[in-house]
Write an enzyme that holds these catalytic residues in place. Structure first.
Site, mmCIF file in Angstrom:
data_model
loop_
_atom_site.group_PDB
_atom_site.id
_atom_site.type_symbol
_atom_site.label_atom_id
_atom_site.label_comp_id
_atom_site.label_asym_id
_atom_site.label_seq_id
_atom_site.Cartn_x
_atom_site.Cartn_y
_atom_site.Cartn_z
ATOM 1 N N ILE A 78 4.335 12.560 2.863
ATOM 2 C CA ILE A 78 3.967 12.005 1.556
ATOM 3 C C ILE A 78 2.450 12.008 1.373
ATOM 4 O O ILE A 78 1.931 12.426 0.336
ATOM 5 C CB ILE A 78 4.553 10.577 1.393
ATOM 6 C CG1 ILE A 78 6.088 10.636 1.398
ATOM 7 C CG2 ILE A 78 4.030 9.917 0.129
ATOM 8 C CD1 ILE A 78 6.780 9.281 1.517
ATOM 9 N N THR A 104 2.284 2.441 -1.569
ATOM 10 C CA THR A 104 3.683 2.789 -1.825
ATOM 11 C C THR A 104 4.437 2.882 -0.505
ATOM 12 O O THR A 104 5.548 3.419 -0.464
ATOM 13 C CB THR A 104 3.798 4.160 -2.544
ATOM 14 O OG1 THR A 104 3.088 5.125 -1.767
ATOM 15 C CG2 THR A 104 3.259 4.115 -3.947
ATOM 16 N N ARG A 154 4.678 0.375 2.818
ATOM 17 C CA ARG A 154 5.398 -0.842 3.170
ATOM 18 C C ARG A 154 4.479 -2.037 2.929
ATOM 19 O O ARG A 154 3.285 -1.980 3.234
ATOM 20 C CB ARG A 154 5.831 -0.832 4.646
ATOM 21 C CG ARG A 154 7.041 0.037 4.964
ATOM 22 C CD ARG A 154 8.337 -0.466 4.311
ATOM 23 N NE ARG A 154 9.479 0.386 4.595
ATOM 24 C CZ ARG A 154 9.893 1.402 3.827
ATOM 25 N NH1 ARG A 154 9.260 1.703 2.704
ATOM 26 N NH2 ARG A 154 10.952 2.106 4.172
ATOM 27 N N ASP A 211 3.881 -0.783 -4.854
ATOM 28 C CA ASP A 211 5.326 -0.589 -5.071
ATOM 29 C C ASP A 211 6.101 -1.353 -4.011
ATOM 30 O O ASP A 211 7.328 -1.389 -4.040
ATOM 31 C CB ASP A 211 5.649 0.913 -4.984
ATOM 32 C CG ASP A 211 7.107 1.211 -5.303
ATOM 33 O OD1 ASP A 211 7.591 0.710 -6.340
ATOM 34 O OD2 ASP A 211 7.764 1.925 -4.517
ATOM 35 N N GLU A 258 8.941 -8.861 -0.172
ATOM 36 C CA GLU A 258 9.788 -8.282 -1.223
ATOM 37 C C GLU A 258 11.275 -8.518 -1.008
ATOM 38 O O GLU A 258 12.056 -8.471 -1.956
ATOM 39 C CB GLU A 258 9.528 -6.771 -1.361
ATOM 40 C CG GLU A 258 10.021 -5.926 -0.195
ATOM 41 C CD GLU A 258 9.799 -4.430 -0.420
ATOM 42 O OE1 GLU A 258 8.672 -4.031 -0.744
ATOM 43 O OE2 GLU A 258 10.778 -3.660 -0.259
ATOM 44 N N HIS A 267 9.599 -1.331 -5.562
ATOM 45 C CA HIS A 267 10.046 -0.364 -4.557
ATOM 46 C C HIS A 267 10.873 0.751 -5.209
ATOM 47 O O HIS A 267 12.021 1.004 -4.838
ATOM 48 C CB HIS A 267 10.858 -1.065 -3.460
ATOM 49 C CG HIS A 267 10.767 -0.348 -2.143
ATOM 50 N ND1 HIS A 267 10.560 -1.004 -0.950
ATOM 51 C CD2 HIS A 267 10.847 0.968 -1.825
ATOM 52 C CE1 HIS A 267 10.522 -0.114 0.032
ATOM 53 N NE2 HIS A 267 10.688 1.078 -0.478
ATOM 54 N N ALA A 327 9.390 3.958 -5.798
ATOM 55 C CA ALA A 327 8.697 5.251 -5.674
ATOM 56 C C ALA A 327 9.663 6.379 -5.318
ATOM 57 O O ALA A 327 9.493 7.521 -5.737
ATOM 58 C CB ALA A 327 7.585 5.153 -4.642
ATOM 59 N N PHE A 328 10.691 6.074 -4.568
ATOM 60 C CA PHE A 328 11.648 7.110 -4.124
ATOM 61 C C PHE A 328 12.663 7.458 -5.210
ATOM 62 O O PHE A 328 13.458 8.382 -5.037
ATOM 63 C CB PHE A 328 12.440 6.592 -2.903
ATOM 64 C CG PHE A 328 13.439 5.516 -3.289
ATOM 65 C CD1 PHE A 328 13.029 4.227 -3.512
ATOM 66 C CD2 PHE A 328 14.776 5.830 -3.466
ATOM 67 C CE1 PHE A 328 13.935 3.237 -3.901
ATOM 68 C CE2 PHE A 328 15.706 4.859 -3.857
ATOM 69 C CZ PHE A 328 15.271 3.561 -4.069
HETATM 70 P P1 NAI Z 1 5.680 10.709 7.864
HETATM 71 O O1 NAI Z 1 6.237 10.274 9.162
HETATM 72 O O2 NAI Z 1 5.776 12.133 7.447
HETATM 73 O O3 NAI Z 1 4.112 10.324 7.818
HETATM 74 C C1 NAI Z 1 3.589 9.111 8.305
HETATM 75 C C2 NAI Z 1 2.218 9.403 8.870
HETATM 76 O O4 NAI Z 1 1.639 8.174 9.301
HETATM 77 C C3 NAI Z 1 2.258 10.335 10.079
HETATM 78 O O5 NAI Z 1 1.368 11.410 9.916
HETATM 79 C C4 NAI Z 1 1.847 9.429 11.234
HETATM 80 O O6 NAI Z 1 1.112 10.116 12.237
HETATM 81 C C5 NAI Z 1 0.969 8.429 10.512
HETATM 82 N N1 NAI Z 1 0.739 7.223 11.290
HETATM 83 C C6 NAI Z 1 1.569 6.632 12.185
HETATM 84 N N2 NAI Z 1 0.958 5.560 12.740
HETATM 85 C C7 NAI Z 1 -0.289 5.526 12.207
HETATM 86 C C8 NAI Z 1 -1.394 4.660 12.396
HETATM 87 N N3 NAI Z 1 -1.335 3.649 13.265
HETATM 88 N N4 NAI Z 1 -2.516 4.877 11.684
HETATM 89 C C9 NAI Z 1 -2.586 5.923 10.812
HETATM 90 N N5 NAI Z 1 -1.566 6.782 10.580
HETATM 91 C C10 NAI Z 1 -0.438 6.575 11.276
HETATM 92 O O7 NAI Z 1 6.306 9.736 6.775
HETATM 93 P P2 NAI Z 1 6.389 9.935 5.208
HETATM 94 O O8 NAI Z 1 7.678 10.587 4.862
HETATM 95 O O9 NAI Z 1 5.135 10.537 4.719
HETATM 96 O O10 NAI Z 1 6.494 8.414 4.721
HETATM 97 C C11 NAI Z 1 5.411 7.520 4.885
HETATM 98 C C12 NAI Z 1 5.870 6.109 4.594
HETATM 99 O O11 NAI Z 1 6.176 5.999 3.203
HETATM 100 C C13 NAI Z 1 7.174 5.686 5.303
HETATM 101 O O12 NAI Z 1 6.915 5.196 6.597
HETATM 102 C C14 NAI Z 1 7.703 4.594 4.409
HETATM 103 O O13 NAI Z 1 7.254 3.354 4.871
HETATM 104 C C15 NAI Z 1 7.062 4.892 3.047
HETATM 105 N N6 NAI Z 1 8.046 5.232 2.025
HETATM 106 C C16 NAI Z 1 8.097 4.481 0.876
HETATM 107 C C17 NAI Z 1 9.009 4.762 -0.116
HETATM 108 C C18 NAI Z 1 9.057 4.007 -1.406
HETATM 109 O O14 NAI Z 1 10.019 4.167 -2.182
HETATM 110 N N7 NAI Z 1 8.081 3.171 -1.734
HETATM 111 C C19 NAI Z 1 9.991 5.844 0.060
HETATM 112 C C20 NAI Z 1 9.797 6.634 1.271
HETATM 113 C C21 NAI Z 1 8.871 6.300 2.212
#
Ligand code: NAI
Length: 332
Positions: A155, A231, A233, A257, A262, A294, A296-297
């Site tokens: 994302i 967006t 957590r 979001d 929440e 919440h 965004a998805f």
């Molecule tokens: P992803 O796993 O592809 O990317 C997460 C990134 O965060 C990775 O590159 C990882 O290395 C990095 N990361 C992990 N620990 C870290 C730290 N301590 N400091 C800095 N970076 C760190 O996940 P994706 O698909 O991009 O999703 C990201 C987040 O978006 C999810 O974990 C979820 O919480 C949130 N999300 C929210 C939605 C919504 O509707 N609001 C829907 C889908 C996801």
């Protein structure tokens, strides 16, 4: 396979039923959120399907395991609501949805940023009341500004690419830098990202390490007047610290979001009740804050993929084949 689907809203029923047409699993839709109290509703179900604000802690998992549940499938990417160590101890598999339109969230983050910067929601409320005055609606050009992306995974990288398209300089911070982001922006230490960015957008998962990654100290280090977008957590941001920073103008805008507390608010219509959460009430009272629940998805593409992947995981578990979306146990 008998599956209890918790926190099932109308769209969950429609989309999951559609995805299940071929597989034919026996789905038990439950509007209740999963908790120790509601867990008995899953009696006899080998799988439970949960969402982000269900409680899937050790106590709940023990109840489910005792009732015969062996699979927990979350209709989300994040799985911080699940005690995966307890699931492992109880011999339960946990699956999530790793691959669904990351564009849905990245595009929404851009929408939130524009909404808060250009005061679009405020303007809309005004015009509905016949007020076409522009006073108080001034924003700033994103072109030429610096945007910091914390978490440059799927994302975050798409968000970064969109912001680069706006003509922004993009900075990134990630524990595991990626080559894909390297072609869009530059990695810098988180302190430098905060100090240099006009906009900071959070796209890392919620872990012990990232809990309150944006706290009072981080906000004090940020560029004065910066906009924060979350967006990812709610637990990534210390909401009370953000409120204090908004009051002094250190934080110029907040678009969220997701929200720390929440679970007791989101995905429900509480418009006819008294909301006792003073923090969210304070947040929504700021003119430079926008809060969404919440969502965004929530695109057809993303929800369709979420439901299909969830059904496919349940089918794979039933057949005893490898679970491609299995959440690794914490020690792995
Ligand atoms: P992803 O796993 O592809 O990317 C997460 C990134 O965060 C990775 O590159 C990882 O290395 C990095 N990361 C992990 N620990 C870290 C730290 N301590 N400091 C800095 N970076 C760190 O996940 P994706 O698909 O991009 O999703 C990201 C987040 O978006 C999810 O974990 C979820 O919480 C949130 N999300 C929210 C939605 C919504 O509707 N609001 C829907 C889908 C996801």
């Amino acid at each position: 396979m008998k599956t209890a689907v918790f926190s099932a809203r109308r769209y969950d029923k429609t989309m999951l039923t559609r995805a299940n047409a071929q597989a034919g699993h026996e789905l038990r839709f439950l509007e209740e959120r999963l908790s120790a109290t509601s867990a008995p509703l899953a009696a006899g179900c080998e799988a439970v399907c949960v969402f982000v604000n269900d409680t899937v802690d050790a106590e709940v998992l023990a109840i489910l395991a005792a009732q015969g549940t062996r699979l927990v499938a979350t209709r989300s990417t994040g799985y911080n609501q699940i005690d995966t160590a307890a699931a492992e101890r109880l011999g339960m598999a946990v699956v999530r949805v790793t691959d669904y339109s990351p564009h849905s969230v990245a595009e929404f983050a851009v929408g939130l940023l524009l909404a808060v910067n250009r005061k679009i929601a405020r303007a809309s409320v005004r015009t509905r009341e016949g007020n076409f005055d522009l006073d108080g609606l001034m924003g700033f050009d994103l072109h030429g500004k610096t945007v910091g992306v914390i978490g440059t995974g799927k994302i975050g990288t798409i968000f970064a690419r969109i912001m680069a398209g706006f003509g922004c300089t993009v900075l990134g911070y990630d524990r595991y830098p990626s080559a894909a982001f390297d072609t869009i922006g530059s990695y810098v230490p988180v302190e430098q990202l905060l100090a240099s960015s006009d906009v900071v957008s959070l796209h890392c998962p919620l872990t012990e390490e990232t809990h309150h990654i944006v706290n009072a100290e981080a906000l004090a280090r940020a560029k004065r007047g910066a906009i924060l977008v979350n967006t990812s957590r709610g637990g990534l941001v210390d909401t009370n610290a953000a409120i204090e920073a908004l009051k002094t103008g250190q934080l110029g805008g907040l678009a969220i979001d997701v929200y720390e507390q929440e679970a007791s608010l989101f995905f429900q219509d509480l418009s006819s009740t008294i909301i006792c959460d003073d923090v969210i009430q304070r947040l929504v009272s700021f003119p430079n804050v926008i809060v969404t629940g919440h969502q965004a998805f929530f695109t057809e593409e993303a929800v369709g993929q979420i439901m299909q992947t969830t059904i496919d995981s349940i089918s794979a578990f039933e057949r005893g084949v490898a679970l491609v979306n299995r959440v690794p146990p914490p020690t792995a």
